[in-house]
Design a protein around this motif. Sequence first.
Motif, PDB file in Angstrom:
ATOM      1  N   HIS A  67       7.316 -17.554 117.202  1.00 52.71           N
ATOM      2  CA  HIS A  67       8.298 -18.500 116.667  1.00 52.71           C
ATOM      3  C   HIS A  67       9.081 -19.195 117.792  1.00 52.71           C
ATOM      4  O   HIS A  67       9.427 -20.368 117.665  1.00 52.71           O
ATOM      5  CB  HIS A  67       9.250 -17.812 115.696  1.00 52.71           C
ATOM      6  CG  HIS A  67       8.614 -17.500 114.384  1.00 52.71           C
ATOM      7  ND1 HIS A  67       8.108 -18.468 113.545  1.00 52.71           N
ATOM      8  CD2 HIS A  67       8.382 -16.316 113.759  1.00 52.71           C
ATOM      9  CE1 HIS A  67       7.599 -17.898 112.465  1.00 52.71           C
ATOM     10  NE2 HIS A  67       7.754 -16.594 112.575  1.00 52.71           N
ATOM     11  N   LYS A  68       9.349 -18.496 118.875  1.00 55.31           N
ATOM     12  CA  LYS A  68      10.024 -19.125 120.013  1.00 55.31           C
ATOM     13  C   LYS A  68       9.156 -20.239 120.601  1.00 55.31           C
ATOM     14  O   LYS A  68       9.673 -21.304 120.957  1.00 55.31           O
ATOM     15  CB  LYS A  68      10.344 -18.092 121.091  1.00 55.31           C
ATOM     16  CG  LYS A  68      11.528 -17.221 120.764  1.00 55.31           C
ATOM     17  CD  LYS A  68      11.797 -16.238 121.891  1.00 55.31           C
ATOM     18  CE  LYS A  68      13.027 -15.400 121.635  1.00 55.31           C
ATOM     19  NZ  LYS A  68      13.277 -14.444 122.739  1.00 55.31           N
ATOM     20  N   GLN A  87       6.856 -21.932 118.960  1.00 48.33           N
ATOM     21  CA  GLN A  87       6.863 -23.019 117.970  1.00 48.33           C
ATOM     22  C   GLN A  87       8.127 -23.865 118.105  1.00 48.33           C
ATOM     23  O   GLN A  87       8.077 -25.089 118.052  1.00 48.33           O
ATOM     24  CB  GLN A  87       6.781 -22.461 116.551  1.00 48.33           C
ATOM     25  CG  GLN A  87       5.400 -22.138 116.093  1.00 48.33           C
ATOM     26  CD  GLN A  87       5.395 -21.873 114.593  1.00 48.33           C
ATOM     27  OE1 GLN A  87       6.278 -21.210 114.059  1.00 48.33           O
ATOM     28  NE2 GLN A  87       4.384 -22.389 113.917  1.00 48.33           N
ATOM     29  N   ARG A  88       9.256 -23.187 118.271  1.00 49.80           N
ATOM     30  CA  ARG A  88      10.534 -23.885 118.412  1.00 49.80           C
ATOM     31  C   ARG A  88      10.542 -24.739 119.677  1.00 49.80           C
ATOM     32  O   ARG A  88      10.942 -25.901 119.655  1.00 49.80           O
ATOM     33  CB  ARG A  88      11.682 -22.880 118.430  1.00 49.80           C
ATOM     34  CG  ARG A  88      13.049 -23.523 118.544  1.00 49.80           C
ATOM     35  CD  ARG A  88      14.164 -22.519 118.519  1.00 49.80           C
ATOM     36  NE  ARG A  88      14.029 -21.605 119.640  1.00 49.80           N
ATOM     37  CZ  ARG A  88      14.753 -20.512 119.797  1.00 49.80           C
ATOM     38  NH1 ARG A  88      15.645 -20.170 118.908  1.00 49.80           N
ATOM     39  NH2 ARG A  88      14.589 -19.736 120.835  1.00 49.80           N
ATOM     40  N   LEU A 107      10.811 -28.828 119.912  1.00 57.33           N
ATOM     41  CA  LEU A 107      11.877 -29.488 120.667  1.00 57.33           C
ATOM     42  C   LEU A 107      11.320 -30.403 121.755  1.00 57.33           C
ATOM     43  O   LEU A 107      11.916 -31.431 122.067  1.00 57.33           O
ATOM     44  CB  LEU A 107      12.817 -28.447 121.279  1.00 57.33           C
ATOM     45  CG  LEU A 107      13.699 -27.711 120.279  1.00 57.33           C
ATOM     46  CD1 LEU A 107      14.448 -26.572 120.961  1.00 57.33           C
ATOM     47  CD2 LEU A 107      14.679 -28.670 119.616  1.00 57.33           C
ATOM     48  N   ASP A 138      14.536 -32.449 116.623  1.00 56.82           N
ATOM     49  CA  ASP A 138      13.862 -31.762 115.522  1.00 56.82           C
ATOM     50  C   ASP A 138      14.709 -30.594 115.028  1.00 56.82           C
ATOM     51  O   ASP A 138      15.322 -29.872 115.806  1.00 56.82           O
ATOM     52  CB  ASP A 138      12.487 -31.252 115.976  1.00 56.82           C
ATOM     53  CG  ASP A 138      11.613 -30.853 114.808  1.00 56.82           C
ATOM     54  OD1 ASP A 138      11.730 -31.487 113.739  1.00 56.82           O
ATOM     55  OD2 ASP A 138      10.820 -29.916 114.962  1.00 56.82           O
ATOM     56  N   ASP A 139      14.759 -30.440 113.739  1.00 64.15           N
ATOM     57  CA  ASP A 139      15.522 -29.364 113.124  1.00 64.15           C
ATOM     58  C   ASP A 139      14.739 -28.054 113.243  1.00 64.15           C
ATOM     59  O   ASP A 139      13.673 -27.912 112.648  1.00 64.15           O
ATOM     60  CB  ASP A 139      15.805 -29.695 111.661  1.00 64.15           C
ATOM     61  CG  ASP A 139      16.649 -28.642 110.985  1.00 64.15           C
ATOM     62  OD1 ASP A 139      17.248 -27.805 111.697  1.00 64.15           O
ATOM     63  OD2 ASP A 139      16.720 -28.656 109.748  1.00 64.15           O
ATOM     64  N   THR A 140      15.267 -27.131 114.000  1.00 61.20           N
ATOM     65  CA  THR A 140      14.597 -25.843 114.193  1.00 61.20           C
ATOM     66  C   THR A 140      15.336 -24.725 113.462  1.00 61.20           C
ATOM     67  O   THR A 140      15.194 -23.564 113.800  1.00 61.20           O
ATOM     68  CB  THR A 140      14.483 -25.503 115.688  1.00 61.20           C
ATOM     69  OG1 THR A 140      15.804 -25.439 116.244  1.00 61.20           O
ATOM     70  CG2 THR A 140      13.639 -26.516 116.431  1.00 61.20           C
ATOM     71  N   LEU A 178      13.127 -21.916 112.130  1.00 66.27           N
ATOM     72  CA  LEU A 178      12.614 -21.067 113.201  1.00 66.27           C
ATOM     73  C   LEU A 178      13.720 -20.196 113.793  1.00 66.27           C
ATOM     74  O   LEU A 178      13.506 -19.006 114.066  1.00 66.27           O
ATOM     75  CB  LEU A 178      11.962 -21.924 114.291  1.00 66.27           C
ATOM     76  CG  LEU A 178      10.698 -22.671 113.853  1.00 66.27           C
ATOM     77  CD1 LEU A 178      10.270 -23.656 114.923  1.00 66.27           C
ATOM     78  CD2 LEU A 178       9.575 -21.701 113.532  1.00 66.27           C
ATOM     79  N   ASP A 179      14.894 -20.777 113.972  1.00 67.79           N
ATOM     80  CA  ASP A 179      16.024 -19.997 114.480  1.00 67.79           C
ATOM     81  C   ASP A 179      16.360 -18.846 113.540  1.00 67.79           C
ATOM     82  O   ASP A 179      16.594 -17.717 113.974  1.00 67.79           O
ATOM     83  CB  ASP A 179      17.263 -20.886 114.654  1.00 67.79           C
ATOM     84  CG  ASP A 179      17.077 -21.935 115.735  1.00 67.79           C
ATOM     85  OD1 ASP A 179      16.236 -21.744 116.635  1.00 67.79           O
ATOM     86  OD2 ASP A 179      17.782 -22.970 115.674  1.00 67.79           O
TER      87      ASP A 179
END
Length: 95
Positions: free
Chosen positions: A35-36, A38-39, A43, A49-51, A54-55
Amino acid sequence: MTKTQQNVKLIEGNFTTSEAADILISMISKKINFHKLQRLSALEKYCDDDTLYLDDRIHQLKKAEEDVKELILHARDQGYQFKINGTVEIELIKN
């Protein structure tokens, strides 16, 4: 015809606390790193981009990692072993 659904048994059996720690923490850490990445990718492509999803997912997984570590310590202190059954359900979906 190709199946569109499948179950894969990834983990099955009894494990010592050390083995369970290796398996569980490793799986959670891999998912956090996934996921990191992907984030980071999102970015890099789109600075604004709205993460948020993912956060939030990373936060949930870190909490799960803490909970598992606590459980492992408790199991070790009390002389327990782990029985782990982990099945992944896979489904193909059209875009």
